[in-house]
Design a protein around this motif. Structure first.
Motif, PDB file in Angstrom:
ATOM      1  N   ILE A   3      55.733  88.052  39.876  1.00 22.66           N
ATOM      2  CA  ILE A   3      56.649  89.058  39.348  1.00 22.66           C
ATOM      3  C   ILE A   3      56.090  89.555  38.019  1.00 22.66           C
ATOM      4  CG2 ILE A   3      58.974  89.522  38.491  1.00 22.66           C
ATOM      5  CD1 ILE A   3      59.984  87.278  40.275  1.00 22.66           C
ATOM      6  N   PRO A   4      55.877  90.846  37.847  1.00 15.66           N
ATOM      7  CA  PRO A   4      55.397  91.345  36.552  1.00 15.66           C
ATOM      8  C   PRO A   4      56.464  91.201  35.472  1.00 15.66           C
ATOM      9  CG  PRO A   4      55.026  92.945  38.327  1.00 15.66           C
ATOM     10  CD  PRO A   4      55.950  91.905  38.871  1.00 15.66           C
ATOM     11  N   PHE A   5      56.033  90.895  34.254  1.00 15.97           N
ATOM     12  CA  PHE A   5      56.960  90.960  33.138  1.00 15.97           C
ATOM     13  C   PHE A   5      57.415  92.401  32.958  1.00 15.97           C
ATOM     14  CE2 PHE A   5      54.316  87.231  31.787  1.00 15.97           C
ATOM     15  CZ  PHE A   5      55.326  86.277  31.888  1.00 15.97           C
ATOM     16  N   ASP A   6      58.585  92.572  32.397  1.00 17.19           N
ATOM     17  CA  ASP A   6      59.114  93.917  32.185  1.00 17.19           C
ATOM     18  C   ASP A   6      58.191  94.740  31.287  1.00 17.19           C
ATOM     19  OD1 ASP A   6      61.293  93.442  33.775  1.00 17.19           O
ATOM     20  OD2 ASP A   6      62.682  93.052  32.118  1.00 17.19           O
ATOM     21  N   ARG A   7      58.339  96.031  31.396  1.00 15.37           N
ATOM     22  CA  ARG A   7      57.550  96.958  30.588  1.00 15.37           C
ATOM     23  C   ARG A   7      57.702  96.644  29.101  1.00 15.37           C
ATOM     24  NH1 ARG A   7      56.252 101.737  33.482  1.00 15.37           N
ATOM     25  NH2 ARG A   7      57.092 101.692  35.602  1.00 15.37           N
ATOM     26  N   ASP A   8      56.596  96.779  28.393  1.00 18.75           N
ATOM     27  CA  ASP A   8      56.540  96.655  26.931  1.00 18.75           C
ATOM     28  C   ASP A   8      56.677  95.220  26.416  1.00 18.75           C
ATOM     29  OD1 ASP A   8      56.227  99.430  26.670  1.00 18.75           O
ATOM     30  OD2 ASP A   8      58.398  99.735  26.686  1.00 18.75           O
ATOM     31  N   ILE A   9      56.909  94.249  27.279  1.00 20.94           N
ATOM     32  CA  ILE A   9      56.990  92.859  26.810  1.00 20.94           C
ATOM     33  C   ILE A   9      55.611  92.368  26.384  1.00 20.94           C
ATOM     34  CG2 ILE A   9      57.516  90.487  27.459  1.00 20.94           C
ATOM     35  CD1 ILE A   9      59.959  92.275  27.023  1.00 20.94           C
ATOM     36  N   ILE A  10      54.605  92.669  27.206  1.00 23.20           N
ATOM     37  CA  ILE A  10      53.218  92.333  26.870  1.00 23.20           C
ATOM     38  C   ILE A  10      52.528  93.644  26.501  1.00 23.20           C
ATOM     39  CG2 ILE A  10      51.127  91.143  27.592  1.00 23.20           C
ATOM     40  CD1 ILE A  10      53.628  89.389  27.652  1.00 23.20           C
ATOM     41  N   SER A  11      52.495  93.966  25.220  1.00 22.38           N
ATOM     42  CA  SER A  11      51.937  95.236  24.759  1.00 22.38           C
ATOM     43  C   SER A  11      51.751  95.165  23.245  1.00 22.38           C
ATOM     44  CB  SER A  11      52.873  96.399  25.115  1.00 22.38           C
ATOM     45  OG  SER A  11      54.097  96.290  24.398  1.00 22.38           O
ATOM     46  N   LYS A  12      51.165  96.201  22.691  1.00 29.07           N
ATOM     47  CA  LYS A  12      50.942  96.236  21.242  1.00 29.07           C
ATOM     48  C   LYS A  12      52.245  96.180  20.470  1.00 29.07           C
ATOM     49  CE  LYS A  12      46.477  98.618  21.184  1.00 29.07           C
ATOM     50  NZ  LYS A  12      45.726  99.802  20.685  1.00 29.07           N
ATOM     51  N   SER A  13      53.299  96.735  21.040  1.00 28.10           N
ATOM     52  CA  SER A  13      54.594  96.746  20.365  1.00 28.10           C
ATOM     53  C   SER A  13      55.555  95.708  20.930  1.00 28.10           C
ATOM     54  CB  SER A  13      55.229  98.140  20.486  1.00 28.10           C
ATOM     55  OG  SER A  13      55.402  98.495  21.855  1.00 28.10           O
ATOM     56  N   GLY A  14      55.064  94.848  21.841  1.00 29.10           N
ATOM     57  CA  GLY A  14      55.925  93.877  22.503  1.00 29.10           C
ATOM     58  C   GLY A  14      55.907  92.503  21.860  1.00 29.10           C
ATOM     59  N   ILE A  15      56.307  91.518  22.620  1.00 30.18           N
ATOM     60  CA  ILE A  15      56.360  90.141  22.118  1.00 30.18           C
ATOM     61  C   ILE A  15      54.962  89.558  21.981  1.00 30.18           C
ATOM     62  CG2 ILE A  15      57.192  87.807  22.613  1.00 30.18           C
ATOM     63  CD1 ILE A  15      59.572  89.072  24.056  1.00 30.18           C
ATOM     64  N   ILE A  16      54.093  89.855  22.938  1.00 29.51           N
ATOM     65  CA  ILE A  16      52.713  89.367  22.900  1.00 29.51           C
ATOM     66  C   ILE A  16      51.769  90.538  23.146  1.00 29.51           C
ATOM     67  CG2 ILE A  16      50.993  87.821  23.920  1.00 29.51           C
ATOM     68  CD1 ILE A  16      53.246  86.014  24.828  1.00 29.51           C
ATOM     69  N   GLU A  17      50.754  90.638  22.310  1.00 29.84           N
ATOM     70  CA  GLU A  17      49.673  91.604  22.513  1.00 29.84           C
ATOM     71  C   GLU A  17      48.438  90.847  22.974  1.00 29.84           C
ATOM     72  OE1 GLU A  17      46.869  94.734  19.947  1.00 29.84           O
ATOM     73  OE2 GLU A  17      48.351  93.472  18.939  1.00 29.84           O
ATOM     74  N   THR A  18      47.815  91.298  24.044  1.00 30.40           N
ATOM     75  CA  THR A  18      46.608  90.638  24.540  1.00 30.40           C
ATOM     76  C   THR A  18      45.392  91.532  24.308  1.00 30.40           C
ATOM     77  OG1 THR A  18      46.497  91.494  26.816  1.00 30.40           O
ATOM     78  CG2 THR A  18      48.071  89.720  26.378  1.00 30.40           C
ATOM     79  N   MET A  19      44.217  90.941  24.471  1.00 32.36           N
ATOM     80  CA  MET A  19      42.970  91.684  24.310  1.00 32.36           C
ATOM     81  C   MET A  19      42.207  91.755  25.626  1.00 32.36           C
ATOM     82  SD  MET A  19      41.621  90.609  20.554  1.00 32.36           S
ATOM     83  CE  MET A  19      40.525  92.026  20.609  1.00 32.36           C
TER      84      MET A  19
END
Length: 242
Positions: free
Chosen positions: A210-226
Motif C-alpha cells: 500500500i503506498p503511503f499517502d501523498r506528500d507523506i514522503i516528500s520534501k515537505s512531508g514527514i520524511i524526505e528521501t534521496m
C-alpha cells in the motif's frame, strides 16, 4: 506490541556517523515509544552470502554496484544487473526471528531526512505492508517518459512499514528466482515494482504494498528521501543535513 525503527548499514558508503545522525533525528521526531535497531543478518550469514555471490557473478558493470543512476559504456545502470540494495529483502526473511509478530516495523534509509513526527506511521492500521511511492512521477507520467534514460520505479524502499511475516511472499519470490533476478534487475526497487507493483504479471502479487499517502514522503512531508540521486549528490547533501 512494540514500535521498531530499523536501519541498515553495509559497505563503505555510510559510516557510524550517519547512523548516529539518523538516530538523533528519530529521537527528536517521534512522540511515541520506539526502539532504534538494525538487523545484522541483512549483511552477514548464509542467505546474505548466497545473494552476495549472485550479485558478484551477475553484475556486469565496473562502477560501484550500489550506484543506481550511472551510465557505463553506453549501458543504463539497470541493464547491468546486480540488484543493488538487495540487503533490504533480508529484513523480510529475518523479521520473525528479530521481532514479535505484533510489532510495527518502520525501515528508514540512512540518507533520509526526518522532518515530522514518526508517530504518524506507528498509528497507521497496518493491514498490508506499506511503501513510499513516487506520486509526482505517477501524476505527470514521468516514470514512463524516463525509461529511455533510466529505470524509474514508482516504489521507493527508502521507507517501508510492515509487521513480521507480512512480506514472506516477497522474500520467497526472490529466494526462488535469485539467479534470474540478479541478472535481469539492476536495483531492488525496480525488481520490487515489477514483481509486486500494480502492473505485476502475477495477479496474486499485484498491489502487494500500500503506498503511503501523498506528500507523506516528500520534501515537505514527514520524511524526505534521496532516492534516485547520485552517490556524489547524496554525500554532498548529507554534509548539510542536521
Amino acid at each position: 506490541m512494540a514500535n521498531k525503527v530499523i536501519y541498515l548499514r553495509w559497505g563503505d558508503r555510510y559510516t557510524k556517523d550517519h547512523v548516529a545522525r539518523l538516530e538523533e533525528q528519530v529521537k527528536n521526531n517521534c512522540s511515541v515509544p520506539y526502539e532504534f535497531v538494525t538487523m545484522n543478518h541483512c549483511y552477514a550469514g548464509p542467505f546474505y552470502d548466497r545473494l552476495s555471490h549472485y550479485q558478484k557473478n551477475e553484475y556486469r558493470g565496473k562502477d560501484d554496484v550500489e550506484e543506481s543512476t550511472s551510465i557505463q559504456s553506453n549501458f543504463l545502470r539497470e541493464d547491468l544487473g546486480g540488484l543493488a540494495h538487495f540487503q533490504k529483502i533480508l529484513m523480510f526473511r529475518y523479521d520473525r526471528e528479530y521481532f514479535d509478530s505484533s510489532d510495527k516495523l518502520l525501515y528508514i534509509d540512512l540518507d533520509s531526512n526526518i522532518k515530522g513526527d514518526l508517530a504518524y506511521f506507528f498509528n497507521l492500521p497496518i493491514e498490508r505492508p506499506m511503501i513510499a511511492f513516487d506520486w509526482d512521477a505517477y501524476d505527470n507520467n514521468k516514470w514512463q517518459h524516463t525509461y529511455t534514460t533510466r529505470a524509474h520505479p514508482l516504489y521507493n524502499s527508502s521507507v517501508m512499514l510492515w509487521k513480521p511475516y507480512f512480506c514472506d511472499l516477497v522474500w520467497m519470490d526472490l529466494h526462488k528466482t535469485a539467479w534470474a533476478s540478479f541478472y535481469q534487475f539492476g536495483m531492488f526497487d525496480n525488481w520490487l515494482f515489477h514483481r509486486f507493483g500494480p502492473w505485476a504479471y502475477n495477479t496474486d502479487n499485484k498491489d502487494f504494498f500500500i503506498p503511503f499517502d501523498r506528500d507523506i514522503i516528500s520534501k515537505s512531508g514527514i520524511i524526505e528521501t534521496m532516492s534516485g540521486t547520485t552517490l556524489e549528490d547524496k554525500i554532498e547533501c548529507l554534509k548539510h543535513m542536521k
